[in-house]
Design a protein around this motif. Structure first.
Motif, PDB file in Angstrom:
ATOM      1  N   GLU A 219       0.880  -1.168   0.000  1.00  0.00           N
ATOM      2  CA  GLU A 219       0.000   0.000   0.000  1.00  0.00           C
ATOM      3  C   GLU A 219       0.918   1.218   0.000  1.00  0.00           C
ATOM      4  O   GLU A 219       1.676   1.436   0.944  1.00  0.00           O
ATOM      5  N   ILE A 220       0.874   2.000  -1.082  1.00  0.00           N
ATOM      6  CA  ILE A 220       1.803   3.114  -1.282  1.00  0.00           C
ATOM      7  C   ILE A 220       1.026   4.425  -1.350  1.00  0.00           C
ATOM      8  O   ILE A 220       0.041   4.543  -2.074  1.00  0.00           O
ATOM      9  N   ALA A 221       1.497   5.423  -0.596  1.00  0.00           N
ATOM     10  CA  ALA A 221       0.877   6.753  -0.601  1.00  0.00           C
ATOM     11  C   ALA A 221       1.196   7.461  -1.918  1.00  0.00           C
ATOM     12  O   ALA A 221       2.254   7.245  -2.514  1.00  0.00           O
ATOM     13  N   TYR A 222       0.274   8.326  -2.371  1.00  0.00           N
ATOM     14  CA  TYR A 222       0.510   9.110  -3.584  1.00  0.00           C
ATOM     15  C   TYR A 222      -0.113  10.486  -3.446  1.00  0.00           C
ATOM     16  O   TYR A 222      -0.982  10.724  -2.606  1.00  0.00           O
ATOM     17  N   THR A 223       0.356  11.397  -4.294  1.00  0.00           N
ATOM     18  CA  THR A 223      -0.230  12.724  -4.435  1.00  0.00           C
ATOM     19  C   THR A 223      -0.438  12.954  -5.926  1.00  0.00           C
ATOM     20  O   THR A 223       0.477  12.742  -6.718  1.00  0.00           O
ATOM     21  N   ASP A 224      -1.645  13.374  -6.299  1.00  0.00           N
ATOM     22  CA  ASP A 224      -1.947  13.715  -7.691  1.00  0.00           C
ATOM     23  C   ASP A 224      -1.635  15.190  -7.919  1.00  0.00           C
ATOM     24  O   ASP A 224      -2.048  16.042  -7.123  1.00  0.00           O
ATOM     25  N   TYR A 225      -0.910  15.488  -8.993  1.00  0.00           N
ATOM     26  CA  TYR A 225      -0.548  16.858  -9.363  1.00  0.00           C
ATOM     27  C   TYR A 225      -1.002  17.146 -10.782  1.00  0.00           C
ATOM     28  O   TYR A 225      -1.064  16.238 -11.607  1.00  0.00           O
ATOM     29  N   THR A 226      -1.260  18.418 -11.050  1.00  0.00           N
ATOM     30  CA  THR A 226      -1.385  18.850 -12.442  1.00  0.00           C
ATOM     31  C   THR A 226       0.033  19.135 -12.917  1.00  0.00           C
ATOM     32  O   THR A 226       0.945  19.296 -12.103  1.00  0.00           O
ATOM     33  N   THR A 227       0.225  19.231 -14.209  1.00  0.00           N
ATOM     34  CA  THR A 227       1.569  19.502 -14.723  1.00  0.00           C
ATOM     35  C   THR A 227       2.014  20.931 -14.396  1.00  0.00           C
ATOM     36  O   THR A 227       3.191  21.248 -14.517  1.00  0.00           O
TER      37      THR A 227
ATOM     38  N   GLU B 150       7.355  18.018 -17.325  1.00  0.00           N
ATOM     39  CA  GLU B 150       6.626  19.279 -17.469  1.00  0.00           C
ATOM     40  C   GLU B 150       6.347  19.900 -16.093  1.00  0.00           C
ATOM     41  O   GLU B 150       6.509  21.097 -15.890  1.00  0.00           O
ATOM     42  N   TYR B 151       5.951  19.082 -15.135  1.00  0.00           N
ATOM     43  CA  TYR B 151       5.720  19.549 -13.767  1.00  0.00           C
ATOM     44  C   TYR B 151       7.016  20.063 -13.135  1.00  0.00           C
ATOM     45  O   TYR B 151       7.039  21.105 -12.472  1.00  0.00           O
ATOM     46  N   LEU B 152       8.121  19.353 -13.340  1.00  0.00           N
ATOM     47  CA  LEU B 152       9.397  19.740 -12.744  1.00  0.00           C
ATOM     48  C   LEU B 152       9.923  21.060 -13.302  1.00  0.00           C
ATOM     49  O   LEU B 152      10.682  21.762 -12.632  1.00  0.00           O
ATOM     50  N   LYS B 153       9.520  21.426 -14.499  1.00  0.00           N
ATOM     51  CA  LYS B 153       9.908  22.727 -15.052  1.00  0.00           C
ATOM     52  C   LYS B 153       9.349  23.865 -14.201  1.00  0.00           C
ATOM     53  O   LYS B 153      10.002  24.896 -14.037  1.00  0.00           O
ATOM     54  N   SER B 154       8.158  23.676 -13.632  1.00  0.00           N
ATOM     55  CA  SER B 154       7.604  24.707 -12.750  1.00  0.00           C
ATOM     56  C   SER B 154       8.241  24.646 -11.358  1.00  0.00           C
ATOM     57  O   SER B 154       8.316  25.634 -10.655  1.00  0.00           O
ATOM     58  N   ARG B 155       8.715  23.477 -10.983  1.00  0.00           N
ATOM     59  CA  ARG B 155       9.343  23.306  -9.663  1.00  0.00           C
ATOM     60  C   ARG B 155      10.785  23.827  -9.651  1.00  0.00           C
ATOM     61  O   ARG B 155      11.271  24.291  -8.630  1.00  0.00           O
ATOM     62  N   TYR B 156      11.483  23.713 -10.781  1.00  0.00           N
ATOM     63  CA  TYR B 156      12.862  24.186 -10.916  1.00  0.00           C
ATOM     64  C   TYR B 156      12.930  25.199 -12.058  1.00  0.00           C
ATOM     65  O   TYR B 156      13.440  24.893 -13.143  1.00  0.00           O
TER      66      TYR B 156
END
Length: 117
Positions: A32-40, A100-106
């Motif tokens: 059983e693994i925790a997750y978080t849903d993100y938009t890009t 694509e998501y990581l571009k907003s993070r970095y």
């Protein structure tokens, strides 16, 4: 909406004993693994847990190291010098969405690479 899942820690495992040639071992039936849903774009749209069999987990999920290049840094040989920022666990099919998501993070990174661990 373009969304994907980042997986976190294993919350729980289900195990069973198995005996092979008089040796008893513990085998994992399910994770059983925790997750978080993100938009890009980086917005959180959901959280929860998901169950995986060992076979499905190895086929569907992969752990990547996140490497960024600032557009300037070079090593002694003149090649681009990437920095390892973190690690991420995602579905193999979500690799492009994750970048694509990581571009907003970095935002300072000129290039972002996901490398298999």
């Amino acid at each position: 909406m373009n969304k994907f899942r980042i997986y976190g820690k294993t919350i729980r495992t289900w195990e069973h004993e198995q005996t092979i040639n008089s040796f008893t071992t513990i085998a994992i039936n399910q994770y059983e693994i925790a997750y978080t849903d993100y938009t890009t774009t980086g917005r959180i749209v959901g959280k929860g847990t998901e169950d995986f069999s060992p076979e499905r987990r190895s086929k569907a999920l992969d752990t990547y190291s996140i490497w960024t290049w600032d557009g300037k840094s070079r090593n002694a040989g003149g090649h681009r010098r990437f920095e390892c920022e973190n690690f991420i666990i995602i579905k193999k099919s979500d690799r492009k969405k994750a970048i694509e998501y990581l571009k907003s993070r970095y935002p300072a990174a000129v290039e972002i690479q996901l490398r298999n661990r």
